[in-house]
Design a protein around this motif. Structure first.
Motif, PDB file in Angstrom:
ATOM      1  N   GLY A   6       0.884  -1.302  -0.148  1.00 30.61           N
ATOM      2  CA  GLY A   6      -0.097   0.125  -0.099  1.00 30.61           C
ATOM      3  C   GLY A   6       0.810   1.077   0.139  1.00 30.61           C
ATOM      4  N   LEU A   7       0.428   2.369  -0.047  1.00 30.51           N
ATOM      5  CA  LEU A   7       0.803   3.614   0.118  1.00 30.51           C
ATOM      6  C   LEU A   7       1.638   3.841   1.184  1.00 30.51           C
ATOM      7  CD1 LEU A   7       1.028   6.033  -2.046  1.00 30.51           C
ATOM      8  CD2 LEU A   7      -0.866   7.237  -0.952  1.00 30.51           C
ATOM      9  N   TYR A   8       2.779   4.496   1.133  1.00 32.99           N
ATOM     10  CA  TYR A   8       3.740   4.533   2.280  1.00 32.99           C
ATOM     11  C   TYR A   8       4.430   3.438   2.909  1.00 32.99           C
ATOM     12  CZ  TYR A   8       1.872   9.280   1.431  1.00 32.99           C
ATOM     13  OH  TYR A   8       1.259  10.513   0.677  1.00 32.99           O
ATOM     14  N   ASP A   9       4.213   2.447   2.285  1.00 40.43           N
ATOM     15  CA  ASP A   9       4.888   0.917   2.808  1.00 40.43           C
ATOM     16  C   ASP A   9       6.428   1.122   2.467  1.00 40.43           C
ATOM     17  OD1 ASP A   9       2.399   0.183   3.864  1.00 40.43           O
ATOM     18  OD2 ASP A   9       2.181  -1.619   2.250  1.00 40.43           O
ATOM     19  N   ILE A  10       7.147   0.634   3.329  1.00 38.94           N
ATOM     20  CA  ILE A  10       8.626   0.555   3.050  1.00 38.94           C
ATOM     21  C   ILE A  10       8.805  -0.939   2.533  1.00 38.94           C
ATOM     22  CG2 ILE A  10      11.069   0.839   4.077  1.00 38.94           C
ATOM     23  CD1 ILE A  10       9.726   3.276   4.229  1.00 38.94           C
ATOM     24  N   VAL A  11       9.457  -1.087   1.261  1.00 40.44           N
ATOM     25  CA  VAL A  11       9.525  -2.455   0.669  1.00 40.44           C
ATOM     26  C   VAL A  11      11.106  -2.544   0.457  1.00 40.44           C
ATOM     27  CG1 VAL A  11       7.295  -2.680  -0.236  1.00 40.44           C
ATOM     28  CG2 VAL A  11       9.249  -1.405  -1.752  1.00 40.44           C
ATOM     29  N   GLU A  12      11.441  -3.554   0.051  1.00 38.02           N
ATOM     30  CA  GLU A  12      12.708  -4.064   0.052  1.00 38.02           C
ATOM     31  C   GLU A  12      12.587  -4.739  -1.645  1.00 38.02           C
ATOM     32  OE1 GLU A  12      15.973  -7.615   0.888  1.00 38.02           O
ATOM     33  OE2 GLU A  12      14.927  -6.745   2.539  1.00 38.02           O
ATOM     34  N   MET A  13      13.629  -4.175  -2.557  1.00 35.48           N
ATOM     35  CA  MET A  13      13.419  -4.664  -3.919  1.00 35.48           C
ATOM     36  C   MET A  13      14.599  -5.774  -3.891  1.00 35.48           C
ATOM     37  SD  MET A  13      11.202  -2.830  -5.089  1.00 35.48           S
ATOM     38  CE  MET A  13      11.034  -2.571  -6.771  1.00 35.48           C
ATOM     39  N   LYS A  14      14.354  -6.277  -5.233  1.00 33.95           N
ATOM     40  CA  LYS A  14      15.450  -7.604  -5.394  1.00 33.95           C
ATOM     41  C   LYS A  14      16.960  -7.058  -5.720  1.00 33.95           C
ATOM     42  CE  LYS A  14      12.428 -10.976  -6.943  1.00 33.95           C
ATOM     43  NZ  LYS A  14      11.871 -11.670  -8.286  1.00 33.95           N
ATOM     44  N   LYS A  15      17.188  -5.917  -6.246  1.00 40.28           N
ATOM     45  CA  LYS A  15      18.327  -5.212  -6.299  1.00 40.28           C
ATOM     46  C   LYS A  15      18.309  -3.838  -5.633  1.00 40.28           C
ATOM     47  CE  LYS A  15      19.284  -6.690 -11.278  1.00 40.28           C
ATOM     48  NZ  LYS A  15      19.399  -6.244 -12.679  1.00 40.28           N
ATOM     49  N   LYS A  25      10.411   3.477  -0.132  1.00 38.47           N
ATOM     50  CA  LYS A  25       9.032   3.811   0.415  1.00 38.47           C
ATOM     51  C   LYS A  25       8.085   4.236  -0.989  1.00 38.47           C
ATOM     52  CE  LYS A  25       8.265   6.806   3.963  1.00 38.47           C
ATOM     53  NZ  LYS A  25       8.017   7.989   4.656  1.00 38.47           N
ATOM     54  N   ILE A  26       6.911   3.571  -0.948  1.00 41.27           N
ATOM     55  CA  ILE A  26       6.038   3.823  -2.075  1.00 41.27           C
ATOM     56  C   ILE A  26       5.346   5.023  -1.871  1.00 41.27           C
ATOM     57  CG2 ILE A  26       3.945   2.964  -2.952  1.00 41.27           C
ATOM     58  CD1 ILE A  26       4.746   0.013  -2.130  1.00 41.27           C
ATOM     59  N   ILE A  27       5.708   6.126  -2.630  1.00 41.01           N
ATOM     60  CA  ILE A  27       4.885   7.591  -2.604  1.00 41.01           C
ATOM     61  C   ILE A  27       3.837   7.576  -3.536  1.00 41.01           C
ATOM     62  CG2 ILE A  27       7.043   8.418  -1.270  1.00 41.01           C
ATOM     63  CD1 ILE A  27       7.973   9.580  -4.079  1.00 41.01           C
ATOM     64  N   ARG A  28       3.562   6.754  -4.588  1.00 42.05           N
ATOM     65  CA  ARG A  28       2.497   6.921  -5.323  1.00 42.05           C
ATOM     66  C   ARG A  28       2.033   5.775  -6.046  1.00 42.05           C
ATOM     67  NH1 ARG A  28       2.209   8.068 -11.115  1.00 42.05           N
ATOM     68  NH2 ARG A  28       0.353   8.894 -11.884  1.00 42.05           N
ATOM     69  N   MET A  29       0.569   5.514  -5.890  1.00 38.91           N
ATOM     70  CA  MET A  29       0.221   4.305  -6.740  1.00 38.91           C
ATOM     71  C   MET A  29      -0.693   4.686  -7.567  1.00 38.91           C
ATOM     72  SD  MET A  29      -0.032   1.827  -3.275  1.00 38.91           S
ATOM     73  CE  MET A  29      -0.865   0.439  -4.416  1.00 38.91           C
ATOM     74  N   GLY A  30      -0.693   3.741  -8.682  1.00 38.04           N
ATOM     75  CA  GLY A  30      -1.658   3.963  -9.914  1.00 38.04           C
ATOM     76  C   GLY A  30      -1.283   2.874 -10.871  1.00 38.04           C
ATOM     77  N   MET A  31      -1.289   3.049 -12.153  1.00 33.42           N
ATOM     78  CA  MET A  31      -0.787   2.297 -13.165  1.00 33.42           C
ATOM     79  C   MET A  31       0.699   2.190 -13.189  1.00 33.42           C
ATOM     80  SD  MET A  31      -3.078   0.653 -15.045  1.00 33.42           S
ATOM     81  CE  MET A  31      -1.742   0.289 -16.371  1.00 33.42           C
ATOM     82  N   LYS A  61       4.928  -1.972   7.192  1.00 38.43           N
ATOM     83  CA  LYS A  61       3.727  -1.798   6.693  1.00 38.43           C
ATOM     84  C   LYS A  61       3.253  -0.229   7.222  1.00 38.43           C
ATOM     85  CE  LYS A  61       0.113  -3.923   4.494  1.00 38.43           C
ATOM     86  NZ  LYS A  61       0.053  -3.325   3.173  1.00 38.43           N
ATOM     87  N   HIS A  62       2.617   0.606   6.526  1.00 37.65           N
ATOM     88  CA  HIS A  62       2.138   1.633   6.736  1.00 37.65           C
ATOM     89  C   HIS A  62       0.808   1.735   7.584  1.00 37.65           C
ATOM     90  CE1 HIS A  62       1.715   6.053   6.871  1.00 37.65           C
ATOM     91  NE2 HIS A  62       0.313   5.870   6.461  1.00 37.65           N
TER      92      HIS A  62
END
Length: 64
Positions: A6-15, A25-31, A61-62
């Motif tokens: 979801g918005l503002y969650d902190i995630v770890e990427m593969k690289k 941090k996810i700061i915008r969601m859409g397409m 998780k935010h």
């Protein structure tokens, strides 16, 4: 399996980012999804399909 993020969650990427941090941090969601590096504050806009493929796990998780 659909990853739940979801918005503002902190995630770890593969690289990890060239700055050495792997916290985003996810700061915008859409397409497209805009994520911001927690280390150097650089933001990247990537398509949702590519994001779900490259995301490893949700670190924080935010609540809100």
């Amino acid at each position: 399996m659909e990853k739940e993020f979801g918005l503002y969650d902190i995630v770890e990427m593969k690289k990890q980012h060239p700055c050495g941090t792997n916290r985003w941090k996810i700061i915008r969601m859409g397409m497209d999804i805009r994520i911001k590096c927690e280390g150097c504050q650089h933001s990247v806009l990537i398509p949702r399909k590519e994001f779900t493929r490259k995301m490893k796990k949700i670190l924080v998780k935010h609540e809100g």
